[in-house]
Design a protein around this motif. Structure first.
Motif, PDB file in Angstrom:
ATOM      1  N   ASP A   1      20.688 -24.681  61.265  1.00  0.00           N
ATOM      2  CA  ASP A   1      21.626 -23.593  61.540  1.00  0.00           C
ATOM      3  C   ASP A   1      21.778 -22.632  60.369  1.00  0.00           C
ATOM      4  N   TYR A   2      21.368 -23.022  59.184  1.00  0.00           N
ATOM      5  CA  TYR A   2      21.569 -22.179  58.012  1.00  0.00           C
ATOM      6  C   TYR A   2      20.576 -21.009  58.012  1.00  0.00           C
ATOM      7  N   SER A   3      21.070 -19.862  57.599  1.00  0.00           N
ATOM      8  CA  SER A   3      20.293 -18.626  57.716  1.00  0.00           C
ATOM      9  C   SER A   3      18.975 -18.675  56.943  1.00  0.00           C
ATOM     10  N   VAL A   4      18.898 -19.463  55.876  1.00  0.00           N
ATOM     11  CA  VAL A   4      17.657 -19.517  55.090  1.00  0.00           C
ATOM     12  C   VAL A   4      16.514 -20.129  55.878  1.00  0.00           C
ATOM     13  N   PHE A   5      16.815 -20.832  56.959  1.00  0.00           N
ATOM     14  CA  PHE A   5      15.769 -21.413  57.788  1.00  0.00           C
ATOM     15  C   PHE A   5      15.556 -20.645  59.092  1.00  0.00           C
ATOM     16  N   GLN A   6      16.197 -19.485  59.224  1.00  0.00           N
ATOM     17  CA  GLN A   6      16.160 -18.784  60.495  1.00  0.00           C
ATOM     18  C   GLN A   6      15.017 -17.777  60.602  1.00  0.00           C
ATOM     19  N   ASN A   7      14.760 -17.015  59.537  1.00  0.00           N
ATOM     20  CA  ASN A   7      13.700 -16.010  59.609  1.00  0.00           C
ATOM     21  C   ASN A   7      13.284 -15.605  58.202  1.00  0.00           C
ATOM     22  N   HIS A   8      12.168 -14.872  58.087  1.00  0.00           N
ATOM     23  CA  HIS A   8      11.631 -14.548  56.767  1.00  0.00           C
ATOM     24  C   HIS A   8      12.399 -13.435  56.063  1.00  0.00           C
ATOM     25  N   GLU A   9      13.422 -12.884  56.716  1.00  0.00           N
ATOM     26  CA  GLU A   9      14.271 -11.925  56.022  1.00  0.00           C
ATOM     27  C   GLU A   9      15.194 -12.645  55.043  1.00  0.00           C
ATOM     28  N   ASN A  10      15.445 -13.921  55.305  1.00  0.00           N
ATOM     29  CA  ASN A  10      16.433 -14.657  54.525  1.00  0.00           C
ATOM     30  C   ASN A  10      15.864 -15.828  53.731  1.00  0.00           C
ATOM     31  N   ASN A  11      14.576 -16.142  53.846  1.00  0.00           N
ATOM     32  CA  ASN A  11      14.130 -17.410  53.270  1.00  0.00           C
ATOM     33  C   ASN A  11      13.208 -17.313  52.060  1.00  0.00           C
ATOM     34  N   VAL A  12      12.987 -16.131  51.515  1.00  0.00           N
ATOM     35  CA  VAL A  12      12.206 -15.994  50.278  1.00  0.00           C
ATOM     36  C   VAL A  12      13.091 -15.346  49.222  1.00  0.00           C
ATOM     37  N   PHE A  13      13.291 -16.055  48.117  1.00  0.00           N
ATOM     38  CA  PHE A  13      14.153 -15.589  47.034  1.00  0.00           C
ATOM     39  C   PHE A  13      13.318 -15.459  45.760  1.00  0.00           C
ATOM     40  N   LYS A  14      13.082 -14.240  45.316  1.00  0.00           N
ATOM     41  CA  LYS A  14      12.412 -14.040  44.033  1.00  0.00           C
ATOM     42  C   LYS A  14      13.410 -14.320  42.912  1.00  0.00           C
ATOM     43  N   LEU A  15      12.968 -15.033  41.885  1.00  0.00           N
ATOM     44  CA  LEU A  15      13.895 -15.534  40.877  1.00  0.00           C
ATOM     45  C   LEU A  15      13.527 -15.100  39.468  1.00  0.00           C
ATOM     46  N   PRO A  16      14.529 -14.855  38.617  1.00  0.00           N
ATOM     47  CA  PRO A  16      14.277 -14.743  37.180  1.00  0.00           C
ATOM     48  C   PRO A  16      14.044 -16.154  36.629  1.00  0.00           C
ATOM     49  N   GLU A  17      13.449 -16.234  35.446  1.00  0.00           N
ATOM     50  CA  GLU A  17      13.062 -17.540  34.902  1.00  0.00           C
ATOM     51  C   GLU A  17      14.245 -18.490  34.736  1.00  0.00           C
ATOM     52  N   GLU A  18      15.389 -17.955  34.280  1.00  0.00           N
ATOM     53  CA  GLU A  18      16.531 -18.839  34.037  1.00  0.00           C
ATOM     54  C   GLU A  18      17.075 -19.444  35.332  1.00  0.00           C
ATOM     55  N   VAL A  19      17.020 -18.694  36.431  1.00  0.00           N
ATOM     56  CA  VAL A  19      17.480 -19.227  37.712  1.00  0.00           C
ATOM     57  C   VAL A  19      16.455 -20.223  38.265  1.00  0.00           C
ATOM     58  N   TYR A  20      15.174 -19.933  38.041  1.00  0.00           N
ATOM     59  CA  TYR A  20      14.122 -20.885  38.403  1.00  0.00           C
ATOM     60  C   TYR A  20      14.391 -22.230  37.734  1.00  0.00           C
ATOM     61  N   ASP A  21      14.770 -22.214  36.470  1.00  0.00           N
ATOM     62  CA  ASP A  21      15.067 -23.446  35.736  1.00  0.00           C
ATOM     63  C   ASP A  21      16.271 -24.174  36.337  1.00  0.00           C
ATOM     64  N   GLU A  22      17.251 -23.421  36.843  1.00  0.00           N
ATOM     65  CA  GLU A  22      18.425 -24.047  37.455  1.00  0.00           C
ATOM     66  C   GLU A  22      18.043 -24.794  38.734  1.00  0.00           C
ATOM     67  N   PHE A  23      17.180 -24.177  39.552  1.00  0.00           N
ATOM     68  CA  PHE A  23      16.731 -24.846  40.769  1.00  0.00           C
ATOM     69  C   PHE A  23      15.826 -26.033  40.435  1.00  0.00           C
TER      70      PHE A  23
END
Length: 303
Positions: free
Chosen positions: A118-140
């Motif tokens: 049900d979460y929007s990140v799994f609904q379509n490609h408008e919501n499921n690709v997140f480009k990240l800066p390096e520091e946020v990449y490290d957080e994930f």
């Protein structure tokens, strides 16, 4: 049971830890890190055993392209990608192999723990690709590290802890974009029938070679598989999706056709027969009617 034994044998031969929660048809969850070609080959071999109903949350590092049927998203360095098995998706590496760190799971792993789809990140490609800066990449990366650590622990409720970490990752991503937390839900038998129809449809894709052929080609094939009448199926799907069963089926098949035209050198005839058309001419007619151009023109425009 055969598939289960084959996958367990694969883990053993590769000296990989067998996930504690490893029961196909029930809950499944694993975390994988791919930073070498050998590990990539192992993961591809392993996942080829699995049902095509696995969700993935991928953390990637490197230059690549995310291909969807109607859109391509370029990634320069870091990205978080949510993969729904019911949405056609292909990751193309541009230069060096990308490094991937991801978790994979099925719906059943979250049984009685929320509806993950049900979460929007799994609904379509408008919501499921997140480009990240390096520091946020490290957080994930840190969140995935915690998942991996929990899975290898002896904590009695470790799977609940892992589920919480998955939701933490999802909410962290959605807050970055200000997404709504969930898609409006519709309950009832019609929804269950529609979701089963969509899952059967999704399990037929992607096609990996010209020897692959979809088996469920018409709405009546799906109705027979679900042990309901064709009228019952059509009514349920129309109620939930506001599209006919035939429209959804044609749309999904043509999405796969566009992918194959873009990334393979298969002939139009090979694509037509793999997608269940009786003749290439019928495929060409349907493709042109819905897409606006013949298959070969579409291919030329997208190479």
């Amino acid at each position: 049971m055969k598939n289960l034994n084959e996958v367990i044998d694969f883990y053993k031969k590769k000296n990989l830890n067998i996930p504690d929660l490893f029961q196909w048809g029930t809950g499944y969850f694993d975390v994988m890190k791919i930073d070498t070609i050998a590990k990539r080959d192992e993961a591809i071999s392993l996942l080829s055993f699995s049902r095509k109903s696995l969700y993935k949350i991928k953390l990637v590092k490197g230059k690549c392209k995310c291909h969807y049927a109607d859109r391509t998203i370029e990634i320069d360095n870091y990205a978080l990608i949510f993969v729904n098995p019911m949405i056609l998706f292909l990751l193309e590496e541009m230069q060096e192999p990308v490094k991937e760190y991801f978790c994979i799971f099925n719906d059943d792993f979250f049984n009685n723990f929320g509806n993950i789809r049900d979460y929007s990140v799994f609904q379509n490609h408008e919501n499921n690709v997140f480009k990240l800066p390096e520091e946020v990449y490290d957080e994930f990366t840190a969140i995935l590290d915690r998942m991996k650590k929990e899975l290898s622990s002896n904590y009695e409720y470790k799977f609940d802890a892992v589920r919480n970490l998955v939701y933490e990752l999802i909410h962290k991503a959605m807050k970055m974009r200000g997404s709504h937390s969930k898609i409006p839900r519709v309950s009832g038998a019609d929804k269950r029938i529609t979701l089963l129809f969509e899952e059967l449809l999704a399990l037929q894709f992607p096609l990996h070679s010209t020897s692959d052929h979809i088996k469920l080609k018409k709405p009546k094939d799906f109705a027979e598989q679900l042990s309901i009448s064709i009228n019952h199926l059509n009514k349920a799907v129309k109620h939930i999706r506001n599209q006919t069963t035939s429209e959804i089926l044609t749309e999904r098949v043509l999405q796969e056709a566009k992918i194959l035209l873009k990334i393979t050198d298969w002939s139009v005839s090979e694509i037509a027969y793999s997608l269940g058309y009786e003749t290439p001419s019928r495929f060409i007619y349907t493709f042109r009617k819905n897409i606006g151009v013949p298959p070969l023109v579409y291919r030329a425009e997208h190479i």
